[in-house]
Design an enzyme around this catalytic site. Structure first.
Site, PDB file in Angstrom:
ATOM      1  N   PHE A 129      -2.919  -4.889 -10.449  1.00 16.19           N
ATOM      2  CA  PHE A 129      -3.504  -5.315  -8.979  1.00 16.19           C
ATOM      3  C   PHE A 129      -4.576  -4.766  -8.394  1.00 16.19           C
ATOM      4  O   PHE A 129      -4.499  -3.550  -8.208  1.00 16.19           O
ATOM      5  CB  PHE A 129      -2.336  -5.591  -8.189  1.00 16.19           C
ATOM      6  CG  PHE A 129      -2.484  -6.040  -6.825  1.00 16.19           C
ATOM      7  CD1 PHE A 129      -2.832  -7.657  -6.605  1.00 16.19           C
ATOM      8  CD2 PHE A 129      -2.854  -5.494  -5.579  1.00 16.19           C
ATOM      9  CE1 PHE A 129      -3.053  -8.429  -5.485  1.00 16.19           C
ATOM     10  CE2 PHE A 129      -3.220  -6.194  -4.330  1.00 16.19           C
ATOM     11  CZ  PHE A 129      -3.460  -7.482  -4.464  1.00 16.19           C
ATOM     12  N   ASP A 215      -7.824   2.839  -9.627  1.00 19.40           N
ATOM     13  CA  ASP A 215      -7.394   2.451  -8.202  1.00 19.40           C
ATOM     14  C   ASP A 215      -6.153   3.219  -7.904  1.00 19.40           C
ATOM     15  O   ASP A 215      -4.957   2.878  -8.296  1.00 19.40           O
ATOM     16  CB  ASP A 215      -7.127   0.868  -8.571  1.00 19.40           C
ATOM     17  CG  ASP A 215      -6.533   0.168  -7.299  1.00 19.40           C
ATOM     18  OD1 ASP A 215      -6.242   0.801  -6.304  1.00 19.40           O
ATOM     19  OD2 ASP A 215      -6.903  -1.005  -7.212  1.00 19.40           O
ATOM     20  N   LYS A 244      -4.862   2.082   1.429  1.00 17.59           N
ATOM     21  CA  LYS A 244      -3.653   1.933   2.106  1.00 17.59           C
ATOM     22  C   LYS A 244      -3.127   3.286   3.251  1.00 17.59           C
ATOM     23  O   LYS A 244      -3.267   3.102   4.231  1.00 17.59           O
ATOM     24  CB  LYS A 244      -2.605   1.593   1.119  1.00 17.59           C
ATOM     25  CG  LYS A 244      -2.455   0.279   0.512  1.00 17.59           C
ATOM     26  CD  LYS A 244      -1.267  -0.326  -0.027  1.00 17.59           C
ATOM     27  CE  LYS A 244      -1.634  -1.699  -0.339  1.00 17.59           C
ATOM     28  NZ  LYS A 244      -2.245  -2.286  -1.463  1.00 17.59           N
TER      29      LYS A 244
HETATM   30  C1  LIG Z   1      -3.275  -3.291  -1.856  1.00 23.82           C
HETATM   31  C2  LIG Z   1      -4.052  -2.700  -3.005  1.00 23.82           C
HETATM   32  C3  LIG Z   1      -5.247  -3.397  -3.336  1.00 23.82           C
HETATM   33  C4  LIG Z   1      -5.876  -4.054  -2.392  1.00 23.82           C
HETATM   34  O1  LIG Z   1      -6.059  -3.586  -1.123  1.00 23.82           O
HETATM   35  P1  LIG Z   1      -6.323  -4.530   0.337  1.00 23.82           P
HETATM   36  O2  LIG Z   1      -6.396  -3.592   1.454  1.00 23.82           O
HETATM   37  O3  LIG Z   1      -5.266  -5.475   0.521  1.00 23.82           O
HETATM   38  O4  LIG Z   1      -7.752  -5.126   0.105  1.00 23.82           O
HETATM   39  C5  LIG Z   1      -6.153  -2.887  -4.179  1.00 23.82           C
HETATM   40  N1  LIG Z   1      -5.384  -2.133  -5.312  1.00 23.82           N
HETATM   41  C6  LIG Z   1      -4.055  -1.722  -5.318  1.00 23.82           C
HETATM   42  C7  LIG Z   1      -3.483  -0.708  -6.295  1.00 23.82           C
HETATM   43  C8  LIG Z   1      -3.376  -2.180  -4.201  1.00 23.82           C
HETATM   44  O5  LIG Z   1      -2.091  -1.791  -4.263  1.00 23.82           O
END
Ligand SMILES: *Cc1c(COP(=O)(O)O)cnc(C)c1O
Length: 397
Positions: A129, A215, A244
């Site tokens: 994700f 990521d 986050k």
């Molecule tokens: C939450 C998340 C995103 C996206 O972040 P947003 O602030 O919702 O755009 C991208 N990568 C990972 C691994 C995430 O957990």
């Protein structure tokens, strides 16, 4: 009552009023133990006094100027991020998706600046994700998120973990720009990529001049018990997206890159109006100082060890409910036999315990990094009662 909000969220029937530490107070007065933490965003719990003070102080000074002026807070936070990581350069964003977007652009631009504009292919991995922008959904390739939104973007494909032949072939292609992955998958169900695989990918990519993007939007910033999840593997990426926990609940993200990988990111090629505004930087600096304290990271490892051991005990006692306990640090996934969404409802309504959903029929627990042993024991009690409740439901149904 009908709502004027776009119906894109499957919201729990719980209206929130305020929070304190790991506790969330509903408008009807119910108190919940919060192991969602805004999906690992409120890493220091709700209303942390130092973060509240940072917002208040900065709110009276200066909120926003846009990036046509120098913003000392950006310099300061970037200095700290680079001192504590592989990175030399930072771009601030408002969200995780935007950090990922910048990472993807940085990777392609690097090859362009290097005289290899044909290197555009980006490979993501199954179960990933990366957010909801077009770039992010195409990089992750989850069919549920790309379907109905027009043609897939060219230059994005997915690989499967464990399919070593396909991975080697993809990385060896002359048009490959980068691979992107989460060292520990969050939404995918707290799946941790084996450390030996991360080191193997590093070697392969170095051999073929391919960049690695991590990521760490969810698994970074102390969540696994080290500041960065990839530190466990003793290797580093070329580019990394974080967000986050970076603002402790205030919207801020960042794309980090080595000097080499940031080669193409020159004046005018990228930008953001809100990204890295003084308010975000003030909270980000306060959160950063708290999270990077050795005692915070030590606490994550200790509480994670305790929870893991206790959950393993529950798995033994409830093999009909719990199939697997996985994850790293305080990014914990419990794979269930009953439906995970139903289980979340039972935890919430019967035991006032908030847990997040996840892929592969998991529930995720993402308590704040400063969670206490007492609260951890409380979580286990509530989780145990939920397992008993689930067992009763399954027998009845
Ligand atoms: C939450 C998340 C995103 C996206 O972040 P947003 O602030 O919702 O755009 C991208 N990568 C990972 C691994 C995430 O957990």
């Amino acid at each position: 009552m009908s709502s004027h909000l776009m119906g894109v969220y499957n919201r729990a029937p719980l209206a929130v009023d305020h929070g304190k530490g790991p506790r969330l107070y509903a408008t009807d007065g119910t108190v919940y133990l919060d192991c969602v933490s805004g999906i690992s965003t409120n890493a220091l719990g709700h209303a942390h006094p130092r973060l509240v003070q940072a917002v208040k102080d900065q709110a009276e000074k200066l909120w926003h100027v846009s990036n046509i002026f120098q913003i000392p807070g950006q310099e300061e936070l970037a200095d700290r991020l680079c001192a504590d990581s592989f990175a030399d350069a930072v771009f601030f964003t408002n969200s995780g998706s935007e950090a990922v977007e910048c990472a993807l652009k940085t990777a392609r631009k690097y090859h362009h600046a290097n005289g290899q504009p044909e290197r555009i292919e980006i490979y993501g991995f199954d179960g990933s994700f990366h957010g909801r922008t077009y770039g992010a959904i195409n990089a992750a390739g989850n069919p549920n998120y790309v379907e109905g939104f027009g043609p897939r973007l060219p230059g994005y494909s997915q690989l499967t973990f464990g399919d070593h032949d396909a991975i080697k072939a993809a990385i060896a292609r002359p048009d490959t720009a980068a691979i992107i992955l989460e060292p520990v998958q969050g939404e995918g169900g707290a799946r941790s990529v084996p450390e030996v695989c991360l080191r193997g990918l590093r070697e392969l990519c170095d051999e073929h001049g391919v960049l690695i993007i991590f990521d760490e939007v969810q698994c970074g910033m102390g969540r696994t018990g080290k500041l960065w999840a990839h530190e466990w593997a003793g290797m580093a990426p070329d580019i990394m997206a974080i967000a986050k926990a970076l603002g402790g609940g205030f919207p801020v993200g960042a794309c980090l890159a080595s000097d080499k990988a940031a080669k193409g990111m020159t004046v005018g090629v990228h930008g953001s109006t809100f990204g890295g505004n003084p308010l975000a930087m003030a909270v980000g600096l306060a959160a950063y100082d708290e999270i990077t304290k050795p005692e915070t990271l030590e606490n994550v490892r200790e509480i994670a060890g305790y929870l893991k051991q206790q959950l393993a005990g529950l798995q033994e006692r409830f093999p009909d409910v719990i199939e697997d306990v996985r994850g790293k640090g305080l990014l914990i996934g419990v794979k269930l036999k009953p439906n995970n969404r139903e289980f979340m409802g039972w935890a919430r309504d019967e035991n006032q315990l908030l847990v997040a959903g996840g892929g592969d029929n998991c529930v995720r627990m993402l308590p704040p990094l400063n969670f206490t042993r007492e609260d951890a024991a409380d979580v286990i009690e509530r989780f145990e009662r939920t397992c008993e409740f689930a067992r009763g439901k399954m027998k009845a149904g």
